[in-house]
Enzyme design. Structure first.
Site, PDB file in Angstrom:
ATOM      1  N   ARG A 100     -19.934 -46.814  60.736  1.00 48.60           N
ATOM      2  CA  ARG A 100     -19.513 -47.552  61.936  1.00 48.60           C
ATOM      3  C   ARG A 100     -18.567 -48.660  61.515  1.00 48.60           C
ATOM      4  NH1 ARG A 100     -21.620 -52.654  61.958  1.00 48.60           N
ATOM      5  NH2 ARG A 100     -23.765 -53.028  61.274  1.00 48.60           N
ATOM      6  N   ASP A 198     -21.018 -63.815  55.333  1.00 49.91           N
ATOM      7  CA  ASP A 198     -20.896 -62.826  56.401  1.00 49.91           C
ATOM      8  C   ASP A 198     -19.570 -63.088  57.133  1.00 49.91           C
ATOM      9  OD1 ASP A 198     -21.404 -61.100  58.639  1.00 49.91           O
ATOM     10  OD2 ASP A 198     -23.553 -61.358  58.393  1.00 49.91           O
TER      11      ASP A 198
END
Length: 293
Positions: A100, A198
């Site tokens: 994904r 992140d």
């Protein structure tokens, strides 16, 4: 490190991600990847609307008019906020059904940069792609595991990138005309005890704000020196991304996650999955709009 005042919005995302401020809508947008949800928080009311999609929704980017460009599973989708109409533009990595999209950003010339990963988090399975206005696709980086945060400097000469498990922020020389990148150096090495890097954004002083998963905060780093400058402490462990916005671009919207927390940990950190809004002293920049129509 100064204390910050947090405003909490109870979105309760399993995996909140992808915050972006789109000035023409006077709205923050963010996603809950695993639940296929898109959130829109409109200013000045700060009311929140949600939209639901079938699949994993990883990315929302500014398109033309009322349109957003969405990264849904491995497809780019054109989505009209007014009518709800959706149109599939392209699909990547069709041969890898377990893959994904992950993080995505628009560069200063309107090209979309978007990464992939395996939902099994297979080491080296992911890539970073650049998609131009004519929907041509160029792979920029391969052998990635969790393709994540991206940022460009104001002068458009430098591109920063995070592959989360490396614990590093990489610096690339960037050619804004061609989109070419050339690796330069590692600018930040995040200690494991501060969580894993992140999502990321850049402020008007060129400093990087990095959401650190497992690190209970967003950390401000100097990419010139590698020095840690500041931290926004959050009441949750898994902090996933951040974006500047608001009318003066001096508010940071921060997304968080419930994933990888046990039931006991969720009781201990009940605000996990919410988004937080924090006013900061040094603001950021407006997001770039994609040239893809």
């Amino acid at each position: 490190m100064q204390p910050y005042n947090l405003t909490t919005f109870p979105s309760q995302c399993f995996l909140g991600e992808g915050p972006i401020w789109i000035a023409k809508h006077q709205s923050f947008f963010w996603v809950d990847i695993e639940n296929g949800k898109l959130f829109q928080m409109t200013f000045p009311s700060q009311e929140v609307k949600t939209f639901k999609f079938p699949g994993r929704l990883a990315v929302a980017l500014e398109g033309k008019g009322n349109e957003l460009i969405l990264g849904l599973d491995r497809s780019l989708i054109r989505f009209d906020l007014e009518t709800g109409k959706q149109e599939k533009l392209l699909e990547l990595e069709q041969e890898f059904p377990l893959h994904r999209f992950n993080d995505g950003k628009v560069d200063p010339k309107g090209r979309i940069w978007i990464g992939t990963l395996s939902t099994l988090f297979t080491e080296g399975a992911g890539s970073l792609y650049c998609i131009s206005e004519d929907l041509s696709v160029e792979k920029k980086l391969g052998n990635l595991t969790i393709s994540n945060g991206m940022a460009w400097t104001e002068d458009q000469w430098t591109f920063y990138f995070i592959d989360t498990p490396t614990q590093q922020v990489q610096e690339f020389d960037f050619d804004s005309e061609t989109g070419a990148i050339t690796f330069n150096r590692i600018v930040i090495q995040v200690p494991k005890e501060l969580g894993s890097p992140d999502g990321m954004c850049i402020d008007q002083e060129g400093m990087l704000w990095i959401a650190q998963y497992g690190g209970s905060g967003v950390y401000r780093w100097n990419p010139k020196s590698g020095e840690l400058l500041d931290k926004i402490e959050l009441p949750v462990p898994h902090v996933t991304s951040c974006a500047f916005g608001g009318p003066n671009l001096d508010q940071l919207l921060i997304t968080t996650a419930q994933e990888n927390l046990s039931p006991d940990q969720l009781k201990q950190f009940p605000q996990s999955g919410n988004v937080f809004l924090v006013k900061v002293d040094v603001g950021g920049f407006e997001s770039n709009s994609t040239a893809i129509g």
